[in-house]
Every structure is written in structure tokens, then in C-alpha cells.
Design a protein around this motif. Structure first.
Motif, short mmCIF file in Angstrom:
data_model
loop_
_atom_site.label_atom_id
_atom_site.label_comp_id
_atom_site.label_asym_id
_atom_site.label_seq_id
_atom_site.Cartn_x
_atom_site.Cartn_y
_atom_site.Cartn_z
N SER A 68 0.88 -1.27 0.01
CA SER A 68 0.00 0.07 -0.06
C SER A 68 0.85 1.22 0.19
O SER A 68 0.31 2.21 -0.40
N LEU A 69 1.89 1.27 0.59
CA LEU A 69 2.91 2.31 0.72
C LEU A 69 3.83 2.41 -0.24
O LEU A 69 4.86 3.29 -0.46
N ALA A 70 3.86 1.33 -1.12
CA ALA A 70 5.17 1.24 -2.31
C ALA A 70 6.42 0.97 -1.79
O ALA A 70 7.23 1.75 -2.28
N LYS A 86 13.34 3.99 13.74
CA LYS A 86 13.85 4.88 12.50
C LYS A 86 12.81 4.88 11.48
O LYS A 86 12.82 4.09 10.76
N ILE A 87 12.10 6.13 11.26
CA ILE A 87 11.13 6.40 10.47
C ILE A 87 11.36 7.89 9.92
O ILE A 87 11.44 8.59 10.82
N SER A 88 11.37 8.09 8.66
CA SER A 88 11.43 9.62 8.08
C SER A 88 9.94 10.09 8.35
O SER A 88 9.12 9.62 8.50
N PRO A 89 10.08 11.58 8.30
CA PRO A 89 8.88 12.21 8.46
C PRO A 89 7.72 11.90 7.25
O PRO A 89 6.49 11.76 7.72
N ALA A 90 8.37 11.71 6.13
CA ALA A 90 7.62 11.44 5.15
C ALA A 90 6.84 10.01 5.25
O ALA A 90 5.69 10.04 4.95
N SER A 91 7.53 9.12 5.63
CA SER A 91 7.04 7.70 5.88
C SER A 91 6.17 7.65 7.05
O SER A 91 4.97 6.89 6.82
N ASP A 92 6.45 8.36 7.79
CA ASP A 92 5.68 8.65 9.15
C ASP A 92 4.06 9.17 8.71
O ASP A 92 3.00 8.44 9.14
N ARG A 93 4.20 10.11 7.91
CA ARG A 93 2.86 10.52 7.37
C ARG A 93 2.16 9.86 6.43
O ARG A 93 1.01 9.54 6.56
N ALA A 94 2.85 9.05 5.85
CA ALA A 94 2.11 8.07 4.64
C ALA A 94 1.62 6.93 5.67
O ALA A 94 0.60 6.27 5.59
N VAL A 95 2.23 6.20 6.61
CA VAL A 95 1.82 5.23 7.50
C VAL A 95 0.34 5.79 8.34
O VAL A 95 -0.46 5.02 8.25
N ILE A 136 -2.27 5.93 5.52
CA ILE A 136 -2.92 4.64 5.10
C ILE A 136 -3.79 4.03 6.22
O ILE A 136 -4.79 3.51 6.10
N CYS A 137 -3.05 3.90 7.52
CA CYS A 137 -3.91 3.09 8.44
C CYS A 137 -4.93 3.98 8.95
O CYS A 137 -5.86 3.28 9.19
N GLY A 138 -4.70 5.22 9.18
CA GLY A 138 -5.84 6.03 9.59
C GLY A 138 -7.16 6.01 8.67
O GLY A 138 -8.11 5.81 9.00
N MET A 139 -6.91 6.09 7.33
CA MET A 139 -8.10 5.86 6.56
C MET A 139 -8.65 4.58 6.53
O MET A 139 -10.05 4.37 6.49
#
Length: 160
Positions: A107-109, A123-132, A135-138
Motif C-alpha cells: 500500500s505504501l509502495a 527509525k522512520i522519516s517524517p514522510a514515511s510517518d505521514r504515509a503510515v 494509510i492506516c488512519g483511512m
């Protein structure tokens, strides 16, 4: 069944006892705050819940009547936090949303190894954090809207 006893102006509430699932002993219940680590997060405290404690072995059993609603409420609080998600929070959100690590990665490619790294190293980047979160929130919101099981009361969501 709750029994209320009055004596000398003091009200005490007794809850029925249960049989301990560990040792088959007697477990007495009382209302208290309970640190709910079973969800995989270390900082979740359930306030004023019924906890049964075995008098023989000390095992605890907490009474949670709406587990889906509880997990979704916790998930919404995690989604609203200001800081980057921790590895435990990423794993928790993924599970509440119903994703396997492989499905979330698709889902996150990203690769499954990336999801594994986020869930195990903090260890997660801010962009990956927002993507997680997105996707999970929706998915969690879609489950609430479509299934109407485990309905969340917005008053129960508190920002961390």
C-alpha cells in the motif's frame, strides 16, 4: 451483579468473583486504573476498569467489553500525536488497520524490509510517518464507518 453495602456512612462496592484462568483459584474484582500493555504499547492506561486479581496466584484479568472500540480509540489518539511514531505505535496501527506487513508495504509502495525496519528500530522519516498515518488512519476510519462495530466515542480520544 454489583452489591452495594452501607456501613457507618461508607459505601463499598463488591463485584462478583471469577475463577482464575491460570490456576482455577478465586479472582476478586475491583475497579482501578490498569496499565494495558497487552495492546503492544507501554503508555496506555485504562481508567476505572474492572480488574480481577487471583488471590492464589496473583494473575490479573481485565474486563474490556468493547475491545474493537478500545483499540480504535487508542489508534485515533496515536494518529493525533505530534511526534514521529515509535516502532510499537507503527506495529499497533498496522494491526488495528488489519494490514499484514506485506500488505502495508504494498500500500505504501515500499519493501517489506522497510516496514520491518520501522517496526523494529524506531527509525522512520517524517514522510514515511505521514504515509503510515494516512494509510492506516483511512483504513481504521473506513472500518468504523462501514462496520459500525467498535464505534469510537470522540470524547474518549485524548491527544498524547
Amino acid at each position: 451483579m454489583v452489591t452495594v453495602k452501607h456501613g457507618k456512612g461508607i459505601t463499598a462496592i463488591e463485584y462478583p468473583s471469577r475463577t482464575c484462568t491460570e490456576c482455577r483459584g478465586n479472582a476478586a474484582g475491583r475497579r482501578e486504573n490498569y496499565t494495558y500493555t497487552e495492546c503492544g504499547l507501554k503508555n496506555v492506561v485504562l481508567v476505572d476498569v474492572l480488574v480481577y486479581r487471583c488471590v492464589r496466584c496473583g494473575a490479573e484479568q481485565v474486563e474490556i467489553p468493547n475491545m474493537d472500540g478500545l483499540h480504535r480509540t487508542i489508534a485515533l489518539a496515536v494518529l493525533c500525536k505530534d511526534r514521529l511514531l515509535s516502532s510499537d505505535e507503527i506495529r499497533f496501527l498496522r494491526k488495528v488497520a488489519g494490514f499484514t506487513a506485506t500488505n502495508l508495504a504494498k500500500s505504501l509502495a515500499v519493501t517489506k524490509n522497510a516496514v520491518s525496519r520501522w517496526e523494529n528500530t524506531n527509525k522512520i522519516s517524517p514522510a514515511s510517518d505521514r504515509a503510515v498515518r494516512a494509510i492506516c488512519g483511512m483504513q481504521i476510519i473506513a472500518d468504523i464507518v462501514n462496520q459500525q462495530s467498535g464505534v469510537v466515542d470522540p470524547k474518549d480520544v485524548e491527544r498524547a
